[in-house]
Scaffold this motif. Structure first.
Motif, PDB file in Angstrom:
ATOM      1  N   LEU A 213      40.543  40.424  47.783  1.00  0.00           N
ATOM      2  CA  LEU A 213      39.724  39.092  48.273  1.00  0.00           C
ATOM      3  C   LEU A 213      38.509  39.661  48.927  1.00  0.00           C
ATOM      4  O   LEU A 213      37.105  39.139  48.716  1.00  0.00           O
ATOM      5  N   GLN A 214      38.652  40.741  49.921  1.00  0.00           N
ATOM      6  CA  GLN A 214      37.441  41.102  50.714  1.00  0.00           C
ATOM      7  C   GLN A 214      36.553  41.850  49.703  1.00  0.00           C
ATOM      8  O   GLN A 214      35.032  41.926  49.824  1.00  0.00           O
TER       9      GLN A 214
ATOM     10  N   LEU B 190      41.513  28.333  39.504  1.00  0.00           N
ATOM     11  CA  LEU B 190      40.690  29.488  39.642  1.00  0.00           C
ATOM     12  C   LEU B 190      40.562  29.638  41.320  1.00  0.00           C
ATOM     13  O   LEU B 190      40.613  30.795  41.551  1.00  0.00           O
ATOM     14  N   VAL B 191      40.633  28.364  41.955  1.00  0.00           N
ATOM     15  CA  VAL B 191      40.541  28.531  43.546  1.00  0.00           C
ATOM     16  C   VAL B 191      41.863  29.019  44.128  1.00  0.00           C
ATOM     17  O   VAL B 191      41.750  29.908  44.889  1.00  0.00           O
ATOM     18  N   ARG B 192      42.971  28.691  43.510  1.00  0.00           N
ATOM     19  CA  ARG B 192      44.179  29.263  43.844  1.00  0.00           C
ATOM     20  C   ARG B 192      44.309  30.930  43.560  1.00  0.00           C
ATOM     21  O   ARG B 192      44.867  31.447  44.423  1.00  0.00           O
ATOM     22  N   LEU B 193      43.789  31.364  42.345  1.00  0.00           N
ATOM     23  CA  LEU B 193      43.816  32.791  42.239  1.00  0.00           C
ATOM     24  C   LEU B 193      43.034  33.409  43.163  1.00  0.00           C
ATOM     25  O   LEU B 193      43.338  34.352  43.437  1.00  0.00           O
ATOM     26  N   ILE B 194      41.814  32.711  43.436  1.00  0.00           N
ATOM     27  CA  ILE B 194      40.861  33.321  44.540  1.00  0.00           C
ATOM     28  C   ILE B 194      41.645  33.552  46.049  1.00  0.00           C
ATOM     29  O   ILE B 194      41.789  34.550  46.756  1.00  0.00           O
ATOM     30  N   GLY B 195      42.667  32.311  46.211  1.00  0.00           N
ATOM     31  CA  GLY B 195      43.406  32.605  47.406  1.00  0.00           C
ATOM     32  C   GLY B 195      44.516  33.579  47.348  1.00  0.00           C
ATOM     33  O   GLY B 195      44.706  34.261  48.464  1.00  0.00           O
ATOM     34  N   ARG B 196      45.063  33.827  46.050  1.00  0.00           N
ATOM     35  CA  ARG B 196      46.031  34.917  46.210  1.00  0.00           C
ATOM     36  C   ARG B 196      45.452  36.373  46.391  1.00  0.00           C
ATOM     37  O   ARG B 196      46.089  37.134  46.496  1.00  0.00           O
ATOM     38  N   MET B 197      44.260  36.368  46.064  1.00  0.00           N
ATOM     39  CA  MET B 197      43.473  37.802  46.255  1.00  0.00           C
ATOM     40  C   MET B 197      43.729  38.315  47.552  1.00  0.00           C
ATOM     41  O   MET B 197      43.771  39.420  47.706  1.00  0.00           O
TER      42      MET B 197
ATOM     43  N   ASP C 170      37.648  40.009  39.503  1.00  0.00           N
ATOM     44  CA  ASP C 170      38.958  40.681  39.594  1.00  0.00           C
ATOM     45  C   ASP C 170      39.989  39.529  39.400  1.00  0.00           C
ATOM     46  O   ASP C 170      41.313  39.991  39.890  1.00  0.00           O
ATOM     47  N   ILE C 171      39.958  38.241  38.907  1.00  0.00           N
ATOM     48  CA  ILE C 171      41.003  37.316  39.014  1.00  0.00           C
ATOM     49  C   ILE C 171      42.129  37.557  37.877  1.00  0.00           C
ATOM     50  O   ILE C 171      43.218  37.273  38.037  1.00  0.00           O
ATOM     51  N   GLY C 172      41.872  38.496  36.962  1.00  0.00           N
ATOM     52  CA  GLY C 172      42.740  38.852  36.334  1.00  0.00           C
ATOM     53  C   GLY C 172      43.938  39.878  36.877  1.00  0.00           C
ATOM     54  O   GLY C 172      45.068  39.956  36.244  1.00  0.00           O
TER      55      GLY C 172
END
Length: 513
Positions: free
Chosen positions: A330-331, A312-319, A362-364
């Motif tokens: 991400l913003q 999940l941390v990785r997906l947040i970084g991809r945002m 919105d991680i999907g």
């Protein structure tokens, strides 16, 4: 002969001397033994006297303690005897009091028996009078007592229902008015406290170069360098007449970033050939993955969110490298997290769970799994996979109302997403195509019989269709929503999904004069 006699005489003399000495030593030893025995007898007598004295003292001490113990026991027995005498006196008094009360109770029982007999007689007289009155009332009212009772109960029930309904309506109206005002206050305060951010949606990254000579080196002999770079990154590289600029085109912002960083290293290093390109691209991809993880961790730390699964941390970084309608994802997610936490604090809810759900809603959009699913449902599936709390999972899946809301956090995420996306300048789309799409949606719905009004809302994500109550039944409403959704799906192109809501309203109007 004389020598022998002399020797014998000497020997005899020596023996006599030895014998005398032995006798003297024996006498001395005997005297000494007598003295030791006498001293021992004296010491034993002394010890005997001392032990007898100590025994007498111990006896006197034990005798004194025994006498003290006997005296204490006698005192305790005397006290116990006194208490028994007092208790005996109390029992005697209680027995006399009980006898007196027993006599009073017997007297009262006799009086009660007499009064009961009198009351029974009066009850019989009352019952006879009551029957006579009921008969007379039935003759006057022309109905039985049972009918009158039923009529009274029915009247009271109707009045109670009317009053209860009026009270319920008043309470509902007051609650609706208060809730509306409170919700508006919370949303307005939240919007005012959160700073808006704007972004530009694009599928193209501009890579600036110092001179046009570098373009030839990037293209390479017969285009081998540019082909190797496109094959390694999956990005279309456009080298045209634009001065001091190269365009990197791809729908995936992560790929564009990899291509941009790889080009920057290649141009800075000066060595540009296919083998070097593959090496640099692999290195940049690894660096970008590390940067993505670092961005995710830094975001979680900034928001005070802990315990997230590493994926999940990785997906947040991809945002960071994904945009939605021109708004950096991400913003947008950070802003939704802060908005949800602010509203949760106003409502007295758990701010940490609200912030967590807002960040992950919105991680999907950045997952590669199940692209056919809507991003909200895919995000909920990912949150469940990585053991997030049920409230967080439901809020993620319900922020576009695709699943039923089961917690108070879910509507906060929905509202926070709408607030962040609806800010002026936050999202951008080609205005002509946007307006045309909304107009086409409304015209498709208006083409059906019975439809009176249509409204495209939620930035085109929802279509409200209002039908006439006389022309369309409730069952036809369900069929109409399905038909409109199918027609829009067949005839239009749009991002995400569109919710079709058909409203059939029946109104009853009366005037009090």
């Amino acid at each position: 002969m004389s020598i022998t006699i002399i020797i014998i005489a000497v020997i005899v003399t020596a023996l006599v001397s030895v014998g005398v000495m032995y006798i003297l030593q024996r006498t001395a030893l005997r005297k000494k033994a007598d003295q030791i025995v006498k001293a021992a007898e004296q010491e034993g007598e002394s010890i005997k006297k001392e032990k007898i004295f100590q025994a007498k003292e111990k006896f006197l001490q034990l005798k004194s303690e025994h006498e003290t113990f006997i005296n204490e026991k006698n005192a305790q027995m005397q006290q116990a005897e006194n208490r028994l005498k007092q208790r005996e006196m109390q029992i005697n008094q209680q027995n006399s009091e009980l006898g007196r009360k027993s006599r009073e109770v017997e007297t009262m029982r006799e009086n009660l028996k007499v009064q009961t007999e009198i009351a029974a007689k009066k009850s019989e007289e009352y019952e006879k009078l009551r029957e006579q009155v009921i008969v007379k009332l039935e003759e006057v009212a022309a109905m039985t007592a049972e009918e009158a009772r039923n009529q009274l109960v029915e009247t009271m029930r109707s009045e109670a229902q009317s009053q209860a309904q009026a009270y319920i309506n008043d309470v509902i109206d007051e609650a609706r008015l208060t809730a509306g005002k409170e919700a508006k206050r919370i949303v307005i305060n939240t919007i005012q406290r959160m700073a808006p951010e704007t972004a530009i949606e694009n599928a193209v990254t501009v890579f600036n170069i110092e001179s046009d000579e570098i373009k030839g080196r990037i293209i390479g002999r017969e285009g081998r360098n540019i082909r190797a770079l496109e094959a390694a990154t999956g990005v279309e590289i456009v080298v045209d007449d634009t001065p001091e600029a190269i365009l990197l085109s791809s729908f995936d912002p992560v790929r564009r970033e990899v291509a941009r960083l790889a080009l920057h290293q290649l141009v800075t290093d000066g060595r540009i050939h296919p083998a070097r390109i593959e090496e640099v691209v692999a290195k940049v991809q690894k660096q970008l993955e590390e940067e993505i993880m670092e961005t995710g961790k830094r975001t979680c730390i900034d928001l005070g969110i802990h315990g997230l699964h590493v994926e999940l941390v990785r997906l947040i970084g991809r945002m960071k490298y994904r945009s939605s309608y021109g708004q950096n994802l991400l913003q947008h997610s950070r802003e939704v997290a802060n908005i949800c936490a602010t509203m949760a604090a106003e409502l007295g809810l758990n701010t940490k769970i609200a912030k967590r759900a807002g960040l992950l809603h919105d991680i999907g959009k950045v997952s590669d799994e199940d692209p056919e699913l809507p991003h909200a449902l895919l995000g909920m599936k990912l949150a469940e996979k990585y053991k997030e709390k049920p409230e967080v999972c439901n809020a993620i899946g319900a922020h576009h109302e695709e699943v039923e809301m089961t917690s108070l956090i879910a509507p906060l995420v929905l509202v926070g997403d709408a607030i962040s996306g609806a800010r002026p300048g936050a999202r951008r789309e080609v205005i002509e195509s946007y307006l045309k799409r909304l107009k086409d949606m409304e015209e498709i719905a208006l083409s059906y019989p019975g439809v009176t009004k249509t409204y495209a809302i939620q930035a085109g994500r929802e279509l409200r269709v209002i039908v006439g109550a006389e022309d369309v039944t409730d069952k036809q409403c369900e069929e109409l929503s399905t038909e409109i959704a199918k027609k829009i799906q067949d005839e239009m192109v749009y991002p995400g999904q569109i919710k079709i809501t058909v409203i059939r309203e029946t109104r009853a109007v009366a005037f009090a004069k």
